[in-house]
Design a protein around this motif. Structure first.
Motif, PDB file in Angstrom:
ATOM      1  N   ALA A   1      53.229  12.764  64.393  1.00  0.00           N
ATOM      2  CA  ALA A   1      51.936  12.585  63.940  1.00  0.00           C
ATOM      3  C   ALA A   1      51.143  12.812  62.706  1.00  0.00           C
ATOM      4  CB  ALA A   1      51.184  10.856  64.751  1.00  0.00           C
ATOM      5  N   ALA A   2      50.700  14.145  63.844  1.00  0.00           N
ATOM      6  CA  ALA A   2      49.774  15.026  63.137  1.00  0.00           C
ATOM      7  C   ALA A   2      50.182  15.811  61.875  1.00  0.00           C
ATOM      8  CB  ALA A   2      49.016  16.260  63.887  1.00  0.00           C
ATOM      9  N   GLN A   3      51.223  15.478  61.023  1.00  0.00           N
ATOM     10  CA  GLN A   3      52.082  16.328  59.892  1.00  0.00           C
ATOM     11  C   GLN A   3      52.532  15.158  59.063  1.00  0.00           C
ATOM     12  OE1 GLN A   3      54.779  18.672  61.784  1.00  0.00           O
ATOM     13  NE2 GLN A   3      56.182  17.530  62.426  1.00  0.00           N
ATOM     14  N   TRP A   4      52.333  16.178  58.052  1.00  0.00           N
ATOM     15  CA  TRP A   4      52.965  14.926  56.981  1.00  0.00           C
ATOM     16  C   TRP A   4      53.979  16.384  56.322  1.00  0.00           C
ATOM     17  CZ3 TRP A   4      50.862  11.149  54.596  1.00  0.00           C
ATOM     18  CH2 TRP A   4      49.567  10.478  54.688  1.00  0.00           C
TER      19      TRP A   4
ATOM     20  N   LEU B   1      64.841  16.692  56.539  1.00  0.00           N
ATOM     21  CA  LEU B   1      63.698  16.691  56.423  1.00  0.00           C
ATOM     22  C   LEU B   1      63.210  15.930  57.148  1.00  0.00           C
ATOM     23  CD1 LEU B   1      63.455  19.026  53.161  1.00  0.00           C
ATOM     24  CD2 LEU B   1      62.634  19.859  55.428  1.00  0.00           C
ATOM     25  N   MET B   2      63.102  14.393  56.840  1.00  0.00           N
ATOM     26  CA  MET B   2      62.170  13.894  57.813  1.00  0.00           C
ATOM     27  C   MET B   2      62.720  13.550  58.637  1.00  0.00           C
ATOM     28  SD  MET B   2      61.600  10.802  54.460  1.00  0.00           S
ATOM     29  CE  MET B   2      61.058   9.642  55.596  1.00  0.00           C
ATOM     30  N   ARG B   3      64.365  13.671  59.002  1.00  0.00           N
ATOM     31  CA  ARG B   3      64.778  13.550  60.599  1.00  0.00           C
ATOM     32  C   ARG B   3      64.318  14.111  61.404  1.00  0.00           C
ATOM     33  NH1 ARG B   3      69.038  11.599  57.337  1.00  0.00           N
ATOM     34  NH2 ARG B   3      70.730  13.628  57.381  1.00  0.00           N
ATOM     35  N   PHE B   4      64.829  15.752  60.593  1.00  0.00           N
ATOM     36  CA  PHE B   4      64.405  17.364  61.496  1.00  0.00           C
ATOM     37  C   PHE B   4      63.263  17.343  62.736  1.00  0.00           C
ATOM     38  CE2 PHE B   4      63.153  21.896  62.025  1.00  0.00           C
ATOM     39  CZ  PHE B   4      64.176  22.098  62.825  1.00  0.00           C
ATOM     40  N   TYR B   5      61.750  16.605  61.124  1.00  0.00           N
ATOM     41  CA  TYR B   5      60.442  16.788  61.680  1.00  0.00           C
ATOM     42  C   TYR B   5      59.991  15.529  61.889  1.00  0.00           C
ATOM     43  CZ  TYR B   5      60.555  21.500  59.581  1.00  0.00           C
ATOM     44  OH  TYR B   5      60.496  22.606  59.373  1.00  0.00           O
ATOM     45  N   LYS B   6      60.866  14.571  62.404  1.00  0.00           N
ATOM     46  CA  LYS B   6      60.383  12.995  62.384  1.00  0.00           C
ATOM     47  C   LYS B   6      59.644  13.174  62.236  1.00  0.00           C
ATOM     48  CE  LYS B   6      62.537  13.705  67.730  1.00  0.00           C
ATOM     49  NZ  LYS B   6      63.225  15.095  66.776  1.00  0.00           N
ATOM     50  N   ILE B   7      59.171  12.260  60.918  1.00  0.00           N
ATOM     51  CA  ILE B   7      58.180  12.453  59.822  1.00  0.00           C
ATOM     52  C   ILE B   7      58.536  10.802  59.168  1.00  0.00           C
ATOM     53  CG2 ILE B   7      57.116  12.910  58.100  1.00  0.00           C
ATOM     54  CD1 ILE B   7      56.805  15.814  58.546  1.00  0.00           C
ATOM     55  N   PRO B   8      57.847   9.667  59.242  1.00  0.00           N
ATOM     56  CA  PRO B   8      58.116   9.341  59.494  1.00  0.00           C
ATOM     57  C   PRO B   8      57.752   8.715  57.723  1.00  0.00           C
ATOM     58  CG  PRO B   8      56.561   8.792  60.159  1.00  0.00           C
ATOM     59  CD  PRO B   8      56.353   9.911  59.791  1.00  0.00           C
TER      60      PRO B   8
ATOM     61  N   GLU C   1      56.017   6.728  55.157  1.00  0.00           N
ATOM     62  CA  GLU C   1      53.987   7.079  54.973  1.00  0.00           C
ATOM     63  C   GLU C   1      53.029   8.151  55.596  1.00  0.00           C
ATOM     64  OE1 GLU C   1      54.635   5.326  59.972  1.00  0.00           O
ATOM     65  OE2 GLU C   1      56.063   4.762  57.688  1.00  0.00           O
ATOM     66  N   ARG C   2      54.108   9.219  56.110  1.00  0.00           N
ATOM     67  CA  ARG C   2      53.810  10.439  55.543  1.00  0.00           C
ATOM     68  C   ARG C   2      54.223  11.717  54.819  1.00  0.00           C
ATOM     69  NH1 ARG C   2      49.696  12.098  59.352  1.00  0.00           N
ATOM     70  NH2 ARG C   2      48.666  10.518  60.581  1.00  0.00           N
ATOM     71  N   LEU C   3      55.398  11.002  54.426  1.00  0.00           N
ATOM     72  CA  LEU C   3      56.503  11.084  53.083  1.00  0.00           C
ATOM     73  C   LEU C   3      55.222  12.069  51.320  1.00  0.00           C
ATOM     74  CD1 LEU C   3      58.369  12.885  51.183  1.00  0.00           C
ATOM     75  CD2 LEU C   3      59.437  10.781  51.233  1.00  0.00           C
ATOM     76  N   ILE C   4      54.901  12.651  51.234  1.00  0.00           N
ATOM     77  CA  ILE C   4      54.510  13.026  49.777  1.00  0.00           C
ATOM     78  C   ILE C   4      55.562  14.356  49.328  1.00  0.00           C
ATOM     79  CG2 ILE C   4      52.063  13.980  48.228  1.00  0.00           C
ATOM     80  CD1 ILE C   4      51.142  14.147  51.111  1.00  0.00           C
ATOM     81  N   VAL C   5      55.273  13.045  47.722  1.00  0.00           N
ATOM     82  CA  VAL C   5      56.793  13.761  46.694  1.00  0.00           C
ATOM     83  C   VAL C   5      55.850  13.956  45.256  1.00  0.00           C
ATOM     84  CG1 VAL C   5      58.004  13.614  45.514  1.00  0.00           C
ATOM     85  CG2 VAL C   5      58.241  12.386  47.933  1.00  0.00           C
ATOM     86  N   VAL C   6      55.928  15.174  45.168  1.00  0.00           N
ATOM     87  CA  VAL C   6      55.054  15.905  43.690  1.00  0.00           C
ATOM     88  C   VAL C   6      55.684  15.899  42.775  1.00  0.00           C
ATOM     89  CG1 VAL C   6      53.627  17.770  43.257  1.00  0.00           C
ATOM     90  CG2 VAL C   6      53.615  16.446  45.751  1.00  0.00           C
ATOM     91  N   HIS C   7      55.973  15.176  41.887  1.00  0.00           N
ATOM     92  CA  HIS C   7      57.011  15.539  40.921  1.00  0.00           C
ATOM     93  C   HIS C   7      55.831  15.031  39.413  1.00  0.00           C
ATOM     94  CE1 HIS C   7      56.596  11.048  40.080  1.00  0.00           C
ATOM     95  NE2 HIS C   7      56.040  10.687  41.045  1.00  0.00           N
ATOM     96  N   ASP C   8      56.970  15.935  38.359  1.00  0.00           N
ATOM     97  CA  ASP C   8      56.469  15.881  37.236  1.00  0.00           C
ATOM     98  C   ASP C   8      56.206  13.528  36.619  1.00  0.00           C
ATOM     99  OD1 ASP C   8      59.780  16.085  37.357  1.00  0.00           O
ATOM    100  OD2 ASP C   8      59.883  15.819  34.300  1.00  0.00           O
ATOM    101  N   GLU C   9      55.351  13.877  35.792  1.00  0.00           N
ATOM    102  CA  GLU C   9      55.710  12.187  35.036  1.00  0.00           C
ATOM    103  C   GLU C   9      55.826  12.273  33.194  1.00  0.00           C
ATOM    104  OE1 GLU C   9      55.980   8.902  34.543  1.00  0.00           O
ATOM    105  OE2 GLU C   9      56.213   9.035  36.625  1.00  0.00           O
ATOM    106  N   LEU C  10      56.374  11.946  32.941  1.00  0.00           N
ATOM    107  CA  LEU C  10      56.538  11.921  31.199  1.00  0.00           C
ATOM    108  C   LEU C  10      55.270  10.302  31.004  1.00  0.00           C
ATOM    109  CD1 LEU C  10      60.462  11.451  31.186  1.00  0.00           C
ATOM    110  CD2 LEU C  10      58.682  13.936  29.667  1.00  0.00           C
ATOM    111  N   ASP C  11      54.951   9.600  31.827  1.00  0.00           N
ATOM    112  CA  ASP C  11      54.355   8.622  31.558  1.00  0.00           C
ATOM    113  C   ASP C  11      52.414   8.910  31.256  1.00  0.00           C
ATOM    114  OD1 ASP C  11      56.313   7.445  30.297  1.00  0.00           O
ATOM    115  OD2 ASP C  11      56.391   6.128  32.468  1.00  0.00           O
ATOM    116  N   ILE C  12      52.437   9.865  31.887  1.00  0.00           N
ATOM    117  CA  ILE C  12      50.953  10.393  32.307  1.00  0.00           C
ATOM    118  C   ILE C  12      50.695  11.747  31.329  1.00  0.00           C
ATOM    119  CG2 ILE C  12      49.171  11.274  33.938  1.00  0.00           C
ATOM    120  CD1 ILE C  12      51.651   9.866  36.180  1.00  0.00           C
ATOM    121  N   PRO C  13      49.288  11.651  30.619  1.00  0.00           N
ATOM    122  CA  PRO C  13      49.136  13.074  29.638  1.00  0.00           C
ATOM    123  C   PRO C  13      48.661  14.188  30.201  1.00  0.00           C
ATOM    124  CG  PRO C  13      47.791  11.339  29.467  1.00  0.00           C
ATOM    125  CD  PRO C  13      48.243  11.057  30.249  1.00  0.00           C
ATOM    126  N   PHE C  14      49.598  15.606  29.221  1.00  0.00           N
ATOM    127  CA  PHE C  14      49.202  16.881  30.431  1.00  0.00           C
ATOM    128  C   PHE C  14      48.094  16.846  30.750  1.00  0.00           C
ATOM    129  CE2 PHE C  14      48.679  20.917  29.985  1.00  0.00           C
ATOM    130  CZ  PHE C  14      49.675  21.821  30.608  1.00  0.00           C
TER     131      PHE C  14
END
Length: 200
Positions: A9-12, A87-94, A96-109
């Motif tokens: 519960a304390a980790q992301w 990873l979610m299974r191994f660390y038991k992270i739901p 709502e505590r997942l953050i995905v960082v990714h590139d986005e074409l529709d947002i200016p550099f």
């Protein structure tokens, strides 16, 4: 609540999307993994091979901050879902505590946008994660790479390195991305949105 439950519960789980291999390391498509490298440096946490077909580093946001599991899937971008689900299974992270960082074409550099849930917007890495974990309800830190110039196909554009002009600004963008992840984990999504969505 047991110790395992308290710890989970304390980790992301923070996942940086990209493609494996040195030939892709500087691509715009790999900016999510570049942000994770910044986070790992701040935490003095080395990446190590993990049985979930990922490279994982574990650290905290500051001395007393939440624990972050930083993960870079070893799979290609379009197959990110399997490692993320494992990873979610191994660390038991739901989700709502997942953050995905990714590139986005529709947002200016050199711009960040943060959101929770929504569609994949044509991003195949997000598409595969949503399919694998069964929900779109996770936080995304969207790192703007802008649209390709002229008639250059988007697929070619994201698989090329940042331009020399962009590379002079890139360290600041990566630092902002890392700041955004840390702020989400410490203070919540709304606080991070208020900071990073406001005009400078």
């Amino acid at each position: 609540m047991g110790a395992d439950s308290e710890e989970s519960a304390a980790q992301w789980l923070v996942v940086g999307l990209g493609n494996p291999g040195a030939e892709y390391a500087g691509n715009r498509h790999n900016v999510g993994q570049m942000v994770l490298a910044e986070l790992a440096d701040r935490a003095s946490a080395p990446f190590r091979s993990h049985k979930t077909n990922s490279m994982v580093a574990e650290g905290r946001t500051g001395l007393e901050g939440p624990r972050l599991v930083l993960a870079k899937p070893n799979s290609f971008m379009n197959l990110s879902g399997g490692p993320v689900a494992a990873l979610m299974r191994f660390y038991k992270i739901p989700a709502e505590r997942l953050i995905v960082v990714h590139d986005e074409l529709d947002i200016p550099f050199d711009t960040l946008r943060l959101k929770n849930g929504g569609g994949h917007g044509g991003h195949n890495g997000l598409r595969d994660i949503i399919s694998a974990i069964g929900t779109p309800d996770f936080i995304r830190v969207r790192v703007g790479v802008g649209r390709p110039p002229g008639r250059q196909p988007a697929a070619d554009f994201v698989l090329r390195d940042f331009s020399s002009a962009e590379r002079t600004v890139l360290p600041n963008l990566l630092a902002d991305g890392a700041d955004a992840v840390e702020m989400v984990a410490r203070e919540g999504l709304t606080a991070a949105q208020q900071r990073f969505h406001s005009p400078a």
